[in-house]
Motif scaffolding. Structure first.
Motif, PDB file in Angstrom:
ATOM      1  N   THR A   1     -94.617 -40.560 113.810  1.00  0.00           N
ATOM      2  CA  THR A   1     -94.069 -41.752 113.462  1.00  0.00           C
ATOM      3  C   THR A   1     -94.756 -41.804 112.088  1.00  0.00           C
ATOM      4  O   THR A   1     -95.894 -41.836 111.723  1.00  0.00           O
ATOM      5  CB  THR A   1     -94.386 -43.113 114.146  1.00  0.00           C
ATOM      6  OG1 THR A   1     -93.942 -42.871 115.544  1.00  0.00           O
ATOM      7  CG2 THR A   1     -93.819 -44.417 113.636  1.00  0.00           C
ATOM      8  N   ALA A   2     -93.580 -42.157 111.011  1.00  0.00           N
ATOM      9  CA  ALA A   2     -94.172 -42.475 109.712  1.00  0.00           C
ATOM     10  C   ALA A   2     -93.888 -43.941 109.276  1.00  0.00           C
ATOM     11  O   ALA A   2     -92.546 -44.623 109.450  1.00  0.00           O
ATOM     12  CB  ALA A   2     -93.430 -41.609 108.470  1.00  0.00           C
TER      13      ALA A   2
ATOM     14  N   ASP B   1     -89.201 -33.699 106.463  1.00  0.00           N
ATOM     15  CA  ASP B   1     -89.624 -33.272 107.764  1.00  0.00           C
ATOM     16  C   ASP B   1     -88.887 -34.075 108.717  1.00  0.00           C
ATOM     17  O   ASP B   1     -89.290 -35.381 109.059  1.00  0.00           O
ATOM     18  CB  ASP B   1     -90.939 -33.284 108.037  1.00  0.00           C
ATOM     19  CG  ASP B   1     -91.609 -32.517 109.421  1.00  0.00           C
ATOM     20  OD1 ASP B   1     -90.521 -32.518 110.268  1.00  0.00           O
ATOM     21  OD2 ASP B   1     -92.553 -31.979 109.392  1.00  0.00           O
ATOM     22  N   THR B   2     -87.878 -33.515 109.557  1.00  0.00           N
ATOM     23  CA  THR B   2     -87.095 -34.647 110.278  1.00  0.00           C
ATOM     24  C   THR B   2     -87.998 -34.769 111.511  1.00  0.00           C
ATOM     25  O   THR B   2     -87.319 -35.723 112.296  1.00  0.00           O
ATOM     26  CB  THR B   2     -85.608 -34.183 110.517  1.00  0.00           C
ATOM     27  OG1 THR B   2     -85.822 -32.661 111.122  1.00  0.00           O
ATOM     28  CG2 THR B   2     -84.885 -33.886 109.175  1.00  0.00           C
TER      29      THR B   2
ATOM     30  N   SER C   1     -93.939 -33.382 104.319  1.00  0.00           N
ATOM     31  CA  SER C   1     -93.430 -34.386 105.119  1.00  0.00           C
ATOM     32  C   SER C   1     -92.140 -35.350 104.262  1.00  0.00           C
ATOM     33  O   SER C   1     -91.359 -35.708 104.929  1.00  0.00           O
ATOM     34  CB  SER C   1     -94.483 -35.430 105.596  1.00  0.00           C
ATOM     35  OG  SER C   1     -95.374 -34.796 106.308  1.00  0.00           O
ATOM     36  N   GLY C   2     -92.372 -35.369 103.070  1.00  0.00           N
ATOM     37  CA  GLY C   2     -91.256 -36.026 102.227  1.00  0.00           C
ATOM     38  C   GLY C   2     -91.829 -36.031 100.842  1.00  0.00           C
ATOM     39  O   GLY C   2     -92.962 -35.674 100.595  1.00  0.00           O
ATOM     40  N   ILE C   3     -90.933 -36.618 100.010  1.00  0.00           N
ATOM     41  CA  ILE C   3     -91.402 -36.896  98.697  1.00  0.00           C
ATOM     42  C   ILE C   3     -91.458 -38.368  98.132  1.00  0.00           C
ATOM     43  O   ILE C   3     -90.393 -39.111  98.673  1.00  0.00           O
ATOM     44  CB  ILE C   3     -90.096 -36.205  97.753  1.00  0.00           C
ATOM     45  CG1 ILE C   3     -90.425 -34.671  97.987  1.00  0.00           C
ATOM     46  CG2 ILE C   3     -90.462 -36.632  96.472  1.00  0.00           C
ATOM     47  CD1 ILE C   3     -89.120 -33.837  97.457  1.00  0.00           C
TER      48      ILE C   3
ATOM     49  N   ILE D   1     -93.721 -36.932  93.917  1.00  0.00           N
ATOM     50  CA  ILE D   1     -94.870 -36.685  94.284  1.00  0.00           C
ATOM     51  C   ILE D   1     -94.625 -36.207  95.821  1.00  0.00           C
ATOM     52  O   ILE D   1     -94.376 -36.843  96.563  1.00  0.00           O
ATOM     53  CB  ILE D   1     -96.057 -37.684  94.330  1.00  0.00           C
ATOM     54  CG1 ILE D   1     -95.804 -38.424  92.945  1.00  0.00           C
ATOM     55  CG2 ILE D   1     -97.409 -37.221  94.554  1.00  0.00           C
ATOM     56  CD1 ILE D   1     -96.139 -37.557  91.806  1.00  0.00           C
ATOM     57  N   GLY D   2     -95.027 -34.748  96.208  1.00  0.00           N
ATOM     58  CA  GLY D   2     -94.992 -34.388  97.498  1.00  0.00           C
ATOM     59  C   GLY D   2     -95.920 -34.903  98.468  1.00  0.00           C
ATOM     60  O   GLY D   2     -97.213 -35.013  98.136  1.00  0.00           O
TER      61      GLY D   2
END
Length: 321
Positions: A298-299, A313-314, A207-209, A194-195
């Motif tokens: 920040t995540a 997303d780095t 941002s990520g999966i 899920i994106g």
């Protein structure tokens, strides 16, 4: 993003609703879309007539008897609104209509108008009668709005309908409320992918999966509906205490949970609480997980044992609790 053999879509609830299945099942799909239309007709506040609109139009005058399913959802929404000190408040309709964020005529209202509407959004002023399934808004001008909870409720109903038709693997997407059924047949480890959208990206950047099995994934973010005036951003997540959009460290909150209804509830509650208070709650509720995307890039992943996060997303610094 998801490799399945059969995808069915319709435009409902103001968004694109899709079902992705490994095998065709026209009977199940037809039952799903008919049920969604029926529930939308009952719950919407964006049309002149629905069960919820009947309640709002009778505010201050008389109770309104509704169907059992609508009463049950309203009952849950009131309990959540009263239990959590957050921005989840199903009586917030007058403020939503005042700001019109995401609709034509959006504006920054006057402080006077906001103060007036704040007097109309106390969920304690809503009387429910479980014997007659009646709902009474005590003050004229009160309005309930189930928008924060309706998609999650409907997604869970859709899952139940698919199970009734012996459909046990697939994915339900109600315009951002994603509910996965069992495990995927296209991933070697059985994960659905899920994106997670990058906040404010205009070209679909992620941002990520998020990789999950048999889980709901729901995101609330300030980039979903907003406008900018005098270089200030006003988004749709309103603070019931102040009447203005919440202003904290968060850009989005994503909830990984067993049900989509939980996802709707906690994505809104946790956005209102912010990271620290939400983290304390999550530490006591290990079945719930969250991804917080902060304005400082920040995540923060809390209870990551329920999912896998693949960073794309780095720009974001990943922190795990």
């Amino acid at each position: 993003m998801v490799n399945v053999n059969y995808e069915y879509t319709q435009h409902l609830m103001g968004t694109t609703v899709s079902l992705m299945l490994f095998e065709p099942n026209e009977t199940a799909v037809q039952a799903v879309f008919q049920t969604i239309k029926m529930l939308e007709d009952k719950l919407t506040v964006n049309r002149s007539s629905s069960e919820v609109m009947s309640i709002n139009l009778a505010a201050g005058h008389h109770p309104v008897i509704v169907s059992r399913s609508v009463f049950s959802l309203i009952e849950q929404a009131q309990k959540i609104s009263l239990y959590f000190n957050s921005c989840f408040n199903f009586a917030i309709g007058p403020l939503v209509k005042l700001w019109k964020i995401g609709f034509n005529g959006y504006q920054v209202p006057s402080a006077k108008l906001i103060r007036e509407k704040l007097l109309l959004i106390d969920p304690k002023n809503i009387e429910l009668d479980a014997n007659t399934y009646s709902v009474f808004l005590k003050k004229p001008g009160m309005e309930i709005d189930l928008g924060a909870i309706a998609k999650g409720y409907i997604a869970d109903v859709v899952k139940s309908i698919l199970h009734q038709h012996q459909v046990y693997k697939g994915i339900i997407n109600l315009g951002g409320n994603v509910l996965t059924l069992d495990s995927s047949l296209t991933d070697g480890n059985g994960y659905w992918h899920i994106g997670l959208r990058k906040p404010f990206s205009t070209n679909g950047k992620l941002s990520g999966i998020i990789k999950v099995k048999d889980k709901s994934v729901v995101t609330s973010g300030i980039y979903e509906r907003f406008f900018i005036q005098n270089d200030r951003l006003y988004h749709h997540l309103l603070n019931p205490q102040t009447g203005y959009p919440l202003n904290n460290e968060l850009e989005s909150v994503t909830i990984i949970s067993d049900s989509s209804l939980e996802g709707d509830i906690y994505s809104t509650v946790f956005y209102g609480w912010g990271v620290d208070k939400s983290r304390q709650y999550l530490q006591k509720h290990q079945n719930l997980s969250a991804i917080f995307l902060l304005k400082n890039k920040t995540a923060i992943l809390v209870n990551p044992e329920n999912f896998i996060f693949q960073q794309i997303d780095t720009q974001y610094q990943i922190k795990t609790d």
